[in-house]
Design an enzyme around this catalytic site. Structure first.
Site, mmCIF file in Angstrom:
data_model
loop_
_atom_site.group_PDB
_atom_site.id
_atom_site.type_symbol
_atom_site.label_atom_id
_atom_site.label_comp_id
_atom_site.label_asym_id
_atom_site.label_seq_id
_atom_site.Cartn_x
_atom_site.Cartn_y
_atom_site.Cartn_z
ATOM 1 N N GLU A 212 0.982 -1.271 0.033
ATOM 2 C CA GLU A 212 0.065 -0.068 -0.049
ATOM 3 C C GLU A 212 0.898 1.202 0.145
ATOM 4 O O GLU A 212 0.850 2.062 0.824
ATOM 5 C CB GLU A 212 -1.236 0.034 1.115
ATOM 6 C CG GLU A 212 -1.963 -1.092 1.075
ATOM 7 C CD GLU A 212 -3.368 -0.717 1.926
ATOM 8 O OE1 GLU A 212 -3.296 0.376 2.580
ATOM 9 O OE2 GLU A 212 -4.244 -1.546 1.853
ATOM 10 N N GLU A 400 -5.867 -8.063 0.235
ATOM 11 C CA GLU A 400 -6.816 -7.709 1.479
ATOM 12 C C GLU A 400 -8.215 -7.337 1.038
ATOM 13 O O GLU A 400 -8.274 -6.586 0.046
ATOM 14 C CB GLU A 400 -6.095 -6.255 2.320
ATOM 15 C CG GLU A 400 -4.720 -6.629 2.889
ATOM 16 C CD GLU A 400 -4.301 -5.354 3.685
ATOM 17 O OE1 GLU A 400 -5.204 -4.582 4.119
ATOM 18 O OE2 GLU A 400 -3.213 -5.300 3.986
HETATM 19 C C1 PNW Z 1 -4.975 -1.073 5.076
HETATM 20 N N1 PNW Z 1 -7.802 4.711 4.557
HETATM 21 O O1 PNW Z 1 -4.698 -0.004 5.576
HETATM 22 C C2 PNW Z 1 -3.611 -1.846 5.657
HETATM 23 O O2 PNW Z 1 -2.924 -2.594 4.756
HETATM 24 C C3 PNW Z 1 -4.035 -2.596 6.645
HETATM 25 O O3 PNW Z 1 -2.571 -2.589 7.788
HETATM 26 C C4 PNW Z 1 -4.838 -2.333 7.782
HETATM 27 O O4 PNW Z 1 -4.918 -2.753 8.992
HETATM 28 C C5 PNW Z 1 -6.210 -2.524 6.824
HETATM 29 O O5 PNW Z 1 -5.919 -1.836 5.508
HETATM 30 C C6 PNW Z 1 -7.567 -1.975 7.543
HETATM 31 O O6 PNW Z 1 -7.441 -0.618 7.645
HETATM 32 C C7 PNW Z 1 -5.455 1.105 5.011
HETATM 33 O O7 PNW Z 1 -7.717 5.668 5.433
HETATM 34 C C8 PNW Z 1 -5.486 2.382 6.229
HETATM 35 O O8 PNW Z 1 -8.220 4.716 3.174
HETATM 36 C C9 PNW Z 1 -6.355 3.332 5.796
HETATM 37 C C10 PNW Z 1 -6.866 3.225 4.760
HETATM 38 C C11 PNW Z 1 -6.933 2.433 3.732
HETATM 39 C C12 PNW Z 1 -6.047 1.154 3.879
#
Ligand code: PNW
Length: 494
Positions: A212, A400
């Site tokens: 990411e 994911e």
């Molecule tokens: C992903 N947003 O994070 C990560 O790869 C994981 O570590 C995390 O736990 C999971 O998604 C759930 O959040 C994100 O703000 C964190 O758009 C924030 C965002 C998107 C993905």
């Protein structure tokens, strides 16, 4: 998909759906059980909800979110240790010092996976366990942990898929030149990737370089709400983005150089998923072009070996500086593409020069517990379909997908997370639709195996299939774990 595929499958899908409806109503009227996978495979009506043979079902976690043992066996601090220990940066001051204590409980956690029936597990490696200061002499106790984990997974019939970078940059690299702001970090990342490939590729066949870009670079270096908590001005920020994709390319090359022959490498990117507002040819075409443009800084440059003209034009004087050799490294060929998919944006065709417009979500658009997580199941159809169609990618994983929920245990101690089950059922329906249309999705990793440290949100916004009581470290399967176990057993949407 190609015209050939869409025409050929169109009739099949429509036909199957029509039969499916009447068959299902007959079955349920008679009070019979739902048709099983064998019946589906034999061409029964329920085949329309079945995944292709060999489809890989899995779960995912990340090192800093689950491991704990932050100072054990020579692990060096990462930017997330520093950030989470800085007052005010995480919800209720939460840190990953203990998290799920997975470092000590990994055997129990492998049993949770085994009980779900997953065939694959995606975990991440903590760079600062292996290289406490990011480079230099390796700490042998670091790789030992991942050797133990990999062996335990294999002994239980689960294939390990390893992510090299899930945001826990060694703090020493941040202190010395600003982390990813400094191109030396990209080089250090390549060296670390080569070391991991050398030590694990005898047993790990699939590596993801970076998890990411779209989250850690944006949130960590521009918005400043994730580690390292920096707010760079546009020019320096675009250059930082460039160093991150360069690090990815250097890691791909190092894994090819140091890994066992046949080792596969890709990335796990939360590219922005552009769903057409209505599924007409014009809106679909607009959504495809939008996909290239809104992901120009990461996925598009990795796939195409150049930044789009629109990206460079919009950035103007703040555009990244780069060489042709760097673009070549960044676009080193990949064996597969991993996409983390939670939510779509909606795109429509319009008469502007760029040919598309993004339609903002209305205030009432449904979401789950995380405010950014709008419920749009068709993301799991359009995401992989765009990647296959635009860049001719032949092997795709959903690395994911998952849902945050309030997850309060009921009087009987169980968590009836019907919202997560609803979310997964609807998203998987769209993923199955993609595979039925011939989109080459080979596997799906549900986020997450268990509740864990949700970054700045701390221990709120649980994403697990297993509930974790953080006082006792007891793991309890939620209703969604039972649901997912059935889905896996039958390899179909239930
Ligand atoms: C992903 N947003 O994070 C990560 O790869 C994981 O570590 C995390 O736990 C999971 O998604 C759930 O959040 C994100 O703000 C964190 O758009 C924030 C965002 C998107 C993905």
């Amino acid at each position: 998909m190609s015209k050939r595929l869409s025409r050929r499958t169109f009739g099949t899908v429509i036909g199957a759906a029509a039969v499916g409806a009447s068959q299902a109503s007959r079955l349920f009227a008679a009070g019979a059980a739902a048709p099983d996978a064998a019946a589906a495979a034999a061409g029964d009506a329920s085949a329309s909800r079945t995944f292709p043979p060999g489809f890989l079902w899995g779960t995912a976690t990340a090192a800093y979110q689950v491991e704990g043992a932050a100072t054990e066996d020579g692990r060096g601090p990462s930017v997330w240790d520093t950030f989470s220990h800085t007052p005010g940066k995480t919800n209720a001051g939460a840190t990953g010092d203990v998290a799920d204590d997975h470092y000590h409980r990994y055997k129990e956690d492998v049993q949770l996976m085994k009980s779900l029936g997953v065939k694959v597990y995606r975990f991440s490696i903590a760079w600062s366990r292996l290289f406490p200061t990011g480079k230099g002499a390796p700490n042998p106790k670091g790789i030992d942990f991942y050797n133990r984990l990999v062996d335990e997974l294999l002994a239980n019939g689960i294939q390990p898929f390893a992510t090299l970078y899930h945001w826990d940059l060694p703090q020493a690299l941040q202190d010395n030149g600003g982390g990813w702001e400094n191109p030396d970090t990209a080089k250090a990342f390549g060296d670390y990737a080569g070391y991991v490939a050398e030590h694990l590729s005898d047993r790990v066949n699939h590596f993801f370089t970076i998890n990411e870009f779209g989250a850690f670079v944006e949130l960590g270096y521009r918005v400043g709400v994730h580690a390292p908590g920096v707010k760079l001005p546009p020019g320096r920020f675009n250059q930082t983005r460039h160093h991150c994709v360069l690090g990815h390319g250097l890691a791909v090359q190092a894994i090819r150089a140091k890994g066992k022959a046949g080792t596969k490498v890709g990335l796990a990117e939360n590219m922005t998923i552009c769903a057409p507002v209505i599924e007409t040819d014009a809106h679909i075409k607009a959504a495809e072009e939008a996909t290239r443009q809104v992901n120009a800084q990461y996925m598009t440059v990795i796939q195409e070996g150049k930044y789009t003209d629109l990206y460079l034009k919009n950035a103007g004087a703040d555009a990244p500086k780069f060489t042709d050799a760097e673009l070549k490294t960044i676009s080193s060929p990949l064996d597969f593409v991993g996409i983390n998919i939670y939510t779509p944006i909606y795109v429509r065709a319009d008469g502007s020069p760029q040919g598309f417009a993004v339609v903002p979500h209305p205030k009432s658009f449904p979401r789950v517990a995380s405010p950014w997580l709008f419920v749009g199941p068709e993301a799991l159809y359009w995401g992989p379909r765009h990647v296959a169609k635009i860049w001719n990618v032949k092997e795709i994983y959903i690395t994911e997908n998952g849902c945050s929920s309030s997850d309060i245990p009921a009087a009987d101690g169980l968590v009836y997370d019907t919202d997560r089950v609803m979310y997964l059922r609807n998203y998987l329906t769209q993923l199955q639709r993609a595979t039925a249309d011939g989109v080459p999705v080979k596997g799906y990793f549900c986020w997450s195996l268990m509740d864990n440290f949700e970054w700045a949100d701390g221990y709120t916004n649980r994403f697990g299939l297993h509930y974790v009581d953080y006082d006792t470290q007891k793991r309890t399967p939620k209703l969604s774990a039972q649901f997912y176990k059935e889905v896996i057993a039958q390899s179909r949407v239930l």
